[in-house]
Design a protein around this motif. Structure first.
Motif, PDB file in Angstrom:
ATOM      1  N   ASP A  64       0.808  -1.211   0.000  1.00 39.97           N
ATOM      2  CA  ASP A  64       0.000   0.000   0.000  1.00 39.97           C
ATOM      3  C   ASP A  64       0.846   1.268   0.000  1.00 39.97           C
ATOM      4  O   ASP A  64       0.381   2.324  -0.423  1.00 39.97           O
ATOM      5  N   SER A  65       2.095   1.164   0.433  1.00 37.35           N
ATOM      6  CA  SER A  65       2.967   2.344   0.485  1.00 37.35           C
ATOM      7  C   SER A  65       3.545   2.703  -0.884  1.00 37.35           C
ATOM      8  O   SER A  65       4.129   3.772  -1.046  1.00 37.35           O
ATOM      9  N   LEU A  66       3.371   1.829  -1.864  1.00 37.24           N
ATOM     10  CA  LEU A  66       3.988   2.057  -3.175  1.00 37.24           C
ATOM     11  C   LEU A  66       3.101   2.830  -4.143  1.00 37.24           C
ATOM     12  O   LEU A  66       3.559   3.244  -5.210  1.00 37.24           O
ATOM     13  N   GLY A  67       1.860   3.035  -3.764  1.00 41.15           N
ATOM     14  CA  GLY A  67       0.968   3.867  -4.569  1.00 41.15           C
ATOM     15  C   GLY A  67       0.613   3.259  -5.914  1.00 41.15           C
ATOM     16  O   GLY A  67       0.711   2.045  -6.123  1.00 41.15           O
ATOM     17  N   PRO A  68       0.221   4.121  -6.855  1.00 43.33           N
ATOM     18  CA  PRO A  68      -0.279   3.644  -8.147  1.00 43.33           C
ATOM     19  C   PRO A  68       0.789   3.027  -9.059  1.00 43.33           C
ATOM     20  O   PRO A  68       0.451   2.438 -10.083  1.00 43.33           O
ATOM     21  N   SER A  69       2.052   3.144  -8.698  1.00 46.62           N
ATOM     22  CA  SER A  69       3.119   2.522  -9.495  1.00 46.62           C
ATOM     23  C   SER A  69       3.122   1.008  -9.343  1.00 46.62           C
ATOM     24  O   SER A  69       3.764   0.308 -10.122  1.00 46.62           O
ATOM     25  N   LEU A  70       2.437   0.494  -8.312  1.00 44.72           N
ATOM     26  CA  LEU A  70       2.338  -0.946  -8.088  1.00 44.72           C
ATOM     27  C   LEU A  70       1.042  -1.449  -8.705  1.00 44.72           C
ATOM     28  O   LEU A  70      -0.038  -0.941  -8.415  1.00 44.72           O
ATOM     29  N   LYS A  71       1.186  -2.454  -9.555  1.00 39.71           N
ATOM     30  CA  LYS A  71       0.023  -3.044 -10.197  1.00 39.71           C
ATOM     31  C   LYS A  71       0.066  -4.558 -10.011  1.00 39.71           C
ATOM     32  O   LYS A  71       1.117  -5.172 -10.113  1.00 39.71           O
ATOM     33  N   PHE A  72      -1.093  -5.160  -9.708  1.00 38.34           N
ATOM     34  CA  PHE A  72      -1.204  -6.613  -9.608  1.00 38.34           C
ATOM     35  C   PHE A  72      -1.688  -7.099 -10.976  1.00 38.34           C
ATOM     36  O   PHE A  72      -2.784  -6.751 -11.408  1.00 38.34           O
ATOM     37  N   GLU A  73      -0.822  -7.883 -11.637  1.00 35.34           N
ATOM     38  CA  GLU A  73      -1.097  -8.288 -13.010  1.00 35.34           C
ATOM     39  C   GLU A  73      -0.970  -9.800 -13.161  1.00 35.34           C
ATOM     40  O   GLU A  73      -0.173 -10.436 -12.470  1.00 35.34           O
ATOM     41  N   PRO A  74      -1.736 -10.384 -14.091  1.00 28.14           N
ATOM     42  CA  PRO A  74      -1.673 -11.833 -14.298  1.00 28.14           C
ATOM     43  C   PRO A  74      -0.294 -12.269 -14.770  1.00 28.14           C
ATOM     44  O   PRO A  74       0.329 -11.612 -15.599  1.00 28.14           O
ATOM     45  N   SER A  75       0.151 -13.371 -14.225  1.00 29.20           N
ATOM     46  CA  SER A  75       1.434 -13.945 -14.619  1.00 29.20           C
ATOM     47  C   SER A  75       1.294 -15.452 -14.550  1.00 29.20           C
ATOM     48  O   SER A  75       0.300 -16.000 -15.009  1.00 29.20           O
ATOM     49  N   ARG A  76       2.238 -16.110 -13.896  1.00 28.52           N
ATOM     50  CA  ARG A  76       2.295 -17.579 -13.817  1.00 28.52           C
ATOM     51  C   ARG A  76       0.941 -18.178 -13.440  1.00 28.52           C
ATOM     52  O   ARG A  76       0.391 -17.874 -12.397  1.00 28.52           O
ATOM     53  N   GLY A  77       0.390 -18.988 -14.335  1.00 21.72           N
ATOM     54  CA  GLY A  77      -0.876 -19.662 -14.060  1.00 21.72           C
ATOM     55  C   GLY A  77      -2.061 -18.733 -13.912  1.00 21.72           C
ATOM     56  O   GLY A  77      -3.081 -19.103 -13.347  1.00 21.72           O
ATOM     57  N   GLY A  78      -1.935 -17.493 -14.377  1.00 22.14           N
ATOM     58  CA  GLY A  78      -3.021 -16.529 -14.258  1.00 22.14           C
ATOM     59  C   GLY A  78      -3.089 -15.832 -12.909  1.00 22.14           C
ATOM     60  O   GLY A  78      -3.938 -14.967 -12.697  1.00 22.14           O
ATOM     61  N   ALA A  79      -2.198 -16.206 -11.985  1.00 24.33           N
ATOM     62  CA  ALA A  79      -2.181 -15.564 -10.660  1.00 24.33           C
ATOM     63  C   ALA A  79      -1.761 -14.104 -10.800  1.00 24.33           C
ATOM     64  O   ALA A  79      -0.960 -13.756 -11.674  1.00 24.33           O
ATOM     65  N   LEU A  80      -2.307 -13.262  -9.944  1.00 27.63           N
ATOM     66  CA  LEU A  80      -1.954 -11.844  -9.949  1.00 27.63           C
ATOM     67  C   LEU A  80      -0.678 -11.631  -9.144  1.00 27.63           C
ATOM     68  O   LEU A  80      -0.627 -11.941  -7.955  1.00 27.63           O
ATOM     69  N   PHE A  81       0.344 -11.111  -9.823  1.00 30.01           N
ATOM     70  CA  PHE A  81       1.625 -10.830  -9.184  1.00 30.01           C
ATOM     71  C   PHE A  81       1.826  -9.323  -9.083  1.00 30.01           C
ATOM     72  O   PHE A  81       1.434  -8.584  -9.995  1.00 30.01           O
ATOM     73  N   PRO A  82       2.452  -8.862  -7.997  1.00 28.02           N
ATOM     74  CA  PRO A  82       2.728  -7.432  -7.862  1.00 28.02           C
ATOM     75  C   PRO A  82       3.929  -7.015  -8.717  1.00 28.02           C
ATOM     76  O   PRO A  82       4.992  -7.622  -8.644  1.00 28.02           O
ATOM     77  N   HIS A  83       3.717  -5.980  -9.517  1.00 21.42           N
ATOM     78  CA  HIS A  83       4.758  -5.425 -10.381  1.00 21.42           C
ATOM     79  C   HIS A  83       4.888  -3.936 -10.089  1.00 21.42           C
ATOM     80  O   HIS A  83       3.892  -3.208 -10.164  1.00 21.42           O
ATOM     81  N   LEU A  84       6.101  -3.492  -9.789  1.00 20.87           N
ATOM     82  CA  LEU A  84       6.351  -2.080  -9.500  1.00 20.87           C
ATOM     83  C   LEU A  84       6.934  -1.414 -10.729  1.00 20.87           C
ATOM     84  O   LEU A  84       8.028  -1.762 -11.177  1.00 20.87           O
ATOM     85  N   TYR A  85       6.204  -0.444 -11.262  1.00 19.19           N
ATOM     86  CA  TYR A  85       6.650   0.321 -12.420  1.00 19.19           C
ATOM     87  C   TYR A  85       7.389   1.551 -11.909  1.00 19.19           C
ATOM     88  O   TYR A  85       6.816   2.607 -11.719  1.00 19.19           O
ATOM     89  N   GLY A  86       8.654   1.379 -11.668  1.00 20.00           N
ATOM     90  CA  GLY A  86       9.508   2.428 -11.120  1.00 20.00           C
ATOM     91  C   GLY A  86      10.537   1.790 -10.219  1.00 20.00           C
ATOM     92  O   GLY A  86      10.618   0.561 -10.118  1.00 20.00           O
ATOM     93  N   SER A  87      11.310   2.602  -9.567  1.00 19.82           N
ATOM     94  CA  SER A  87      12.319   2.074  -8.655  1.00 19.82           C
ATOM     95  C   SER A  87      11.767   2.007  -7.232  1.00 19.82           C
ATOM     96  O   SER A  87      10.736   2.612  -6.922  1.00 19.82           O
ATOM     97  N   LEU A  88      12.457   1.258  -6.398  1.00 19.84           N
ATOM     98  CA  LEU A  88      12.053   1.060  -5.010  1.00 19.84           C
ATOM     99  C   LEU A  88      13.021   1.799  -4.099  1.00 19.84           C
ATOM    100  O   LEU A  88      14.237   1.582  -4.172  1.00 19.84           O
ATOM    101  N   GLU A  89      12.491   2.666  -3.261  1.00 17.57           N
ATOM    102  CA  GLU A  89      13.340   3.291  -2.243  1.00 17.57           C
ATOM    103  C   GLU A  89      13.707   2.220  -1.224  1.00 17.57           C
ATOM    104  O   GLU A  89      12.824   1.533  -0.703  1.00 17.57           O
ATOM    105  N   THR A  90      14.987   2.076  -0.936  1.00 15.88           N
ATOM    106  CA  THR A  90      15.399   1.042   0.015  1.00 15.88           C
ATOM    107  C   THR A  90      14.835   1.314   1.407  1.00 15.88           C
ATOM    108  O   THR A  90      14.633   0.378   2.174  1.00 15.88           O
TER     109      THR A  90
END
Length: 121
Positions: A64-90
């Motif tokens: 929830d802290s990553l905002g709209p840059s994080l999207k849950f998208e279908p991947s392996r077996g149709g499961a929704l995986f979190p993908h971050l479009y941008g860099s991650l602050e350590t």
């Protein structure tokens, strides 16, 4: 709080910490986003993409802290995986844990992940 997890090498994380940002692995950069897994997906991701690899870390982040840059998208077996479009602050890392190999050659994931992946808390 919804935790998601990034699996990466210690050297990748050390480099990111030195600059304050993680820009992704070569695979992440190729795909255009940083791959994350939910607790339920960590074991499968380790088996599929990191089998036998040593010196790995598991970085936990509040999705929830990553905002709209994080999207849950279908991947392996149709499961929704979190993908971050941008860099991650350590600084967003809530925990960083070792993922050693056990005697059977499988990664030893933290108990909190094992209990979730087996339908526990």
């Amino acid at each position: 709080m919804r935790l998601i997890y990034k699996i990466l090498s210690r050297s990748e994380w050390d480099e990111a910490v030195s600059t304050g940002r993680y820009h992704g692995s070569p695979d992440d950069k190729h795909d255009g986003f940083i791959h994350f897994s939910t607790a339920e997906q960590v074991a499968g991701t380790l088996a599929k993409h990191f089998a036998g690899k040593t010196d790995l870390l598991l970085v936990a982040v509040d999705a929830d802290s990553l905002g709209p840059s994080l999207k849950f998208e279908p991947s392996r077996g149709g499961a929704l995986f979190p993908h971050l479009y941008g860099s991650l602050e350590t600084a967003a890392a809530l925990s960083v844990e070792d993922l050693p190999l056990g005697g059977d050659g499988q990664h030893l994931v933290p108990e909190t992940i094992r209990s979730v992946s087996k339908g526990g808390a």
